[in-house]
Design an enzyme around this catalytic site. Structure first.
Site, mmCIF file in Angstrom:
data_model
loop_
_atom_site.group_PDB
_atom_site.id
_atom_site.type_symbol
_atom_site.label_atom_id
_atom_site.label_comp_id
_atom_site.label_asym_id
_atom_site.label_seq_id
_atom_site.Cartn_x
_atom_site.Cartn_y
_atom_site.Cartn_z
ATOM 1 C CE LYS A 19 69.941 -34.059 -46.251
ATOM 2 N NZ LYS A 19 69.401 -33.935 -47.605
ATOM 3 C CB SER A 442 57.748 -26.690 -52.207
ATOM 4 O OG SER A 442 58.525 -27.160 -53.269
ATOM 5 N NE ARG A 524 64.016 -33.819 -52.020
ATOM 6 C CZ ARG A 524 63.588 -33.536 -50.800
ATOM 7 N NH1 ARG A 524 64.422 -33.225 -49.842
ATOM 8 N NH2 ARG A 524 62.299 -33.557 -50.525
ATOM 9 C CG HIS A 703 66.251 -31.940 -60.042
ATOM 10 N ND1 HIS A 703 65.485 -32.071 -61.172
ATOM 11 C CD2 HIS A 703 65.544 -32.502 -59.043
ATOM 12 C CE1 HIS A 703 64.367 -32.703 -60.857
ATOM 13 N NE2 HIS A 703 64.378 -32.979 -59.572
HETATM 14 N N1 MET Z 1 53.892 -29.332 -54.879
HETATM 15 C C1 MET Z 1 55.103 -30.073 -54.780
HETATM 16 C C2 MET Z 1 56.276 -29.130 -54.628
HETATM 17 O O1 MET Z 1 56.228 -28.078 -55.192
HETATM 18 C C3 MET Z 1 55.305 -30.916 -55.984
HETATM 19 C C4 MET Z 1 56.569 -31.646 -55.983
HETATM 20 S S1 MET Z 1 56.621 -32.884 -57.174
HETATM 21 C C5 MET Z 1 57.982 -33.799 -56.710
HETATM 22 O O2 MET Z 1 57.251 -29.430 -54.000
#
Ligand code: MET
Length: 763
Positions: A19, A442, A524, A703
């Site tokens: 990583k 997030s 990751r 991603h």
């Molecule tokens: N609430 C989480 C985020 O926004 C959902 C991730 S799903 C892998 O990171």
């Protein structure tokens, strides 16, 4: 003598070396030579460790800088046209396929990622069409075989089998309408033959050829392909061990046993019931049987007594020389070594076994069933007996209050009070515009956030200082969202190290590791918690953060939780009680949290279930039972709220065709789904079945650092509206943004808001 084997090993390095080096390469801070050097060190350490532990067959060719399926596509020249002629080095082309590239006038998206069988590992889906020119750009198994040989270690190279490779591929956009990747078999075989014959010339005695597609329902469709391809390969190859894992072969064993292969590997961890049938199918052939008795998916110590029982059965039917003791699958799915854990208690340490310890296990079991008189082997056997007995003893303790609560769940607890239409009207209190914009939860987990957490861990800052820091992060996330004009806000999840670990740390029944990382995709890695006893909620887990975030804004704030099935699937579960019971315990804990969020004034609550689908059994016959309990636990966790509270769920995959009725049954008010890289097939599924609740198909890929233009997002919305009712459409990215940087996050979300405004004006 019974040999031992490990089918594949984590390639992240004991200290996440890979990583670190690839991320530094991507950031332009290091060069390709350094990447190669670090990779060589990690491989060397893996091979040496396995050798020292006495494993007979050590894998090579299974290493990867990103993903082994992508390696295979790159090696076989299955490189989609959009990556040609960009003036990139082979390594940069490889990384462009993996994660897209947007620099120096180059702008290409990444390939599609999918979950690897029923695991949380993601692979890059090969994109093929009739014009692909397979050729061997490089022979990775051979290179690694030679690399190990130079270190004095003889390995058994691993190759992804042709039929599984083609079965996992998808037709590229340029493909003819009826094109099926499997039709390329005759075209790809010459390249396999070249690869295998080069291995033979280099002195490889065995090659492990992975064909896990055989444990899926699809496997049976390829009988003719196996029958035609394998004799051709066998003719030029070293001895072939055809490996199957993660499930049961069922009747496929009958045609597999007729192939001229030298060995067959079956997974007895996932499907021990297939042992008798397999022995019967191969007993009159010369095929060697490799028994996957040491789990590649679970962190629990192997019960040697059980493994020995299976081994002895196979030995008595086939003889010692025709039996190999192996890990059930690659051990890629478990952390590297227990030796890196210094905070587990001695009792806890005694329960577990990680990748390197599993390697010792296969070697010990093989020695025991070979009749070894070695004192160290006898001691290891005795130690295992004691450990297993102690764990069984511990398992007798259960939390009665949790068990009783699960036993008294009633049917009405699974259902919302009113149907969706009534709730939709009640949810006008959220005051959302048409085409509401939102995110999945997030925001970037910046270096500063990670540092603050690390400092707290080391005691360099106090709990109170950390809280202040998190509050500031939340505040800036709220201000950011207000500034760019998002409608339904999130607090950004800065306090979460990981969406599962965070909850695990606040629930009873989990234990945590320091260094037990597992690759999820590319660079990751995740550190799954381990469920060791009955689960319950000690206190509210997220309420104060959501409440605080809501206090900063007049816009509605979405509470954010991880669902029971995802917590279960992304943890290492117990093996002494059912997954269903573990999920029910989690669901009750989450139900309390959902109700507490509602009581704290949070009007929208998202319960993420990105791992619901990956837990789907590989055999359709097992689906109903799983989907039934998994769906129920989601419902149990969300259905306790009033009509005016909007429930959301998020799914990071686009394969809804088969599980659609279950998604409808979950009855979330709004779902968001990963959709930007799948074509409109996904949406036609929703239209076809008449999905009735609100839905936000992701409008851009998270991603990759690439920024989607607002015209690009408009186009997506336009095509979505051909399938979905405009009053039910939400606008959001594919997934959470924690792995992204702020720069691209801001640019992308500004374009997203812009596109939603355009939609409001246009429709
Ligand atoms: N609430 C989480 C985020 O926004 C959902 C991730 S799903 C892998 O990171």
């Amino acid at each position: 003598m019974v040999a031992s084997s490990v089918l594949g090993f984590p390639r992240i390095g004991a200290n996440r070396e890979i990583k670190k080096v690839v991320e530094s390469y991507w950031a332009g801070k290091t060069n390709a030579d350094e990447v190669t050097k670090v990779a060589a060190e990690v491989k060397k350490s893996n091979w040496t460790e396995l050798k020292q532990r006495g494993v007979t067959y050590i894998p090579s060719g299974d290493f990867s800088l990103y993903d082994h399926v992508l390696d295979h596509s790159a090696a076989f020249n299955a490189i989609p046209k959009r990556y040609h002629g960009l003036g990139l080095s082979p390594l940069d082309t490889y990384f462009a396929m993996a994660r897209g590239r947007q620099a120096d006038g180059v702008d290409v998206p990444a390939g599609e990622m999918k979950k690897w069988f029923d695991s949380n590992y993601h692979f890059l889906v090969p994109e093929l069409d009739q014009s692909v020119e397979f050729k061997l750009n490089f022979n990775k198994p051979l290179e690694e075989f030679n690399e190990a040989k130079a270190l004095g270690i003889t390995t058994r190279p691993v190759v992804l089998g042709p039929i599984t490779y083609l079965a996992l591929a998808k037709a590229s956009k340029e493909a003819k309408p009826e094109f099926e990747p499997i039709s390329l078999l005759s075209k790809i075989l010459p390249v396999y033959k070249q690869l295998l014959s080069e291995l033979k010339s280099a002195g490889a005695e065995w090659v492990q050829i992975d064909e896990p597609i055989l444990v899926t329902d699809k496997g049976a469709n390829y009988e003719a392909q196996y029958a035609s391809a394998y004799p051709e390969l066998v003719a030029v190859a070293p001895k072939l061990l055809l490996t199957t894992f993660y499930g049961r072969l069922e009747s496929n064993v009958n045609f597999i046993a007729k192939l001229p292969i030298a060995g067959l590997h079956i997974d007895l961890d996932r499907a021990h019931e297939q042992l008798d049938k397999t022995i019967a199918a191969i007993s009159s052939t010369p095929i060697v049987l490799s028994l996957g008795v040491v789990s590649g998916r679970s962190v629990w110590k192997t019960d040697f007594a059980v493994a020995i029982k299976y081994a002895e059965k196979a030995i008595s039917a086939l003889g010692q020389d025709r039996v190999i003791i192996g890990t059930a699958s690659t051990v890629l799915h478990i952390p590297v070594t227990l030796a890196s854990e210094n905070k587990l208690t001695e009792q806890q340490k005694d329960w577990f076994s990680f990748a390197l310890e599993k390697a010792s296990e296969v070697a010990t079991i093989a020695a025991v069933v070979s009749g070894s008189q070695d004192a160290a082997v006898a001691a290891a056997l005795e130690a295992n007996r004691t450990s297993i007995a102690k764990r069984r003893d511990f398992e007798k303790n259960s939390d009665d209050s949790v068990r009783k609560r699960v036993a008294s769940i009633t049917a009405d607890q699974y259902e919302r009070k009113s149907p969706f239409a009534t709730r939709l009207a009640a949810q006008k209190v959220l005051n959302l515009p048409k085409f509401p914009t939102t995110t999945i939860g997030s925001f970037p987990q910046t270096k500063e956030i990670r540092q603050a957490r690390a400092k707290l861990g080391k005691g360099e800052i106090s709990e109170a200082e950390y809280e202040e820091f998190i509050k500031k992060e939340i505040e800036s996330a709220v201000r950011f969202q207000e500034k760019i004009g998002l409608d339904l806000l999130v607090h950004g999840e800065p306090e979460r190290n990981d969406m599962v670990q965070y909850f695990g740390e606040r629930l009873s029944g989990f234990v945590f590791t320091q260094n037990a990382w597992v690759q999820s995709y590319g660079s990751r890695y995740v550190r799954p918690p381990i469920i060791v006893s009955d689960v319950s909620r000690k206190a509210p887990m997220t309420v104060r953060w959501s409440e605080y975030a809501q206090s900063l804004t007049s816009k509605p704030m979405k509470g954010m939780l991880t669902g029971p099935v995802t917590i279960l699937n992304w943890s290492f579960p117990r093996v002494d009680i059912s997954r269903e019971l573990q999920a029910q315990q989690l669901a009750l804990a989450l139900r309390d949290e959902v109700c507490d969020l509602e009581a704290a004034g949070i009007k929208a609550i998202q319960v993420d279930e990105p791992a619901l689908r990956e837990g789907l059994p590989l055999r359709r016959a097992d689906w109903d039972s799983y989907l039934n309990w998994a769906g129920n636990t989601f419902k149990l966790s969300t259905a306790g709220v009033g009509d005016h509270t909007q429930t959301h769920s998020h799914f990071c995959y686009s394969d809804f065709d088969d599980i659609f009725p279950q998604i409808q049954r979950l009855d979330a008010d709004v779902i968001s789904i990963e959709a930007s890289k799948s074509d409109m097939k996904l949406l036609s599924t929703f239209k076809h079945y008449g999905y009735s609740n609100s839905i936000g198909p992701g409008v851009y890929d998270v991603h990759s650092p690439r920024v989607p233009g607002d015209a690009e997002i408009q186009e997506r919305l336009k095509s979505m509206l051909a399938f979905l009712d405009q009053s039910l459409l939400y606008v959001n990215p594919d997934c959470g943004l924690k792995t992204r940087g702020w720069k691209e996050t801001e640019a992308s979300l500004v374009n997203l808001v812009q596109a939603a405004r355009w939609a409001r004006e246009t429709y």
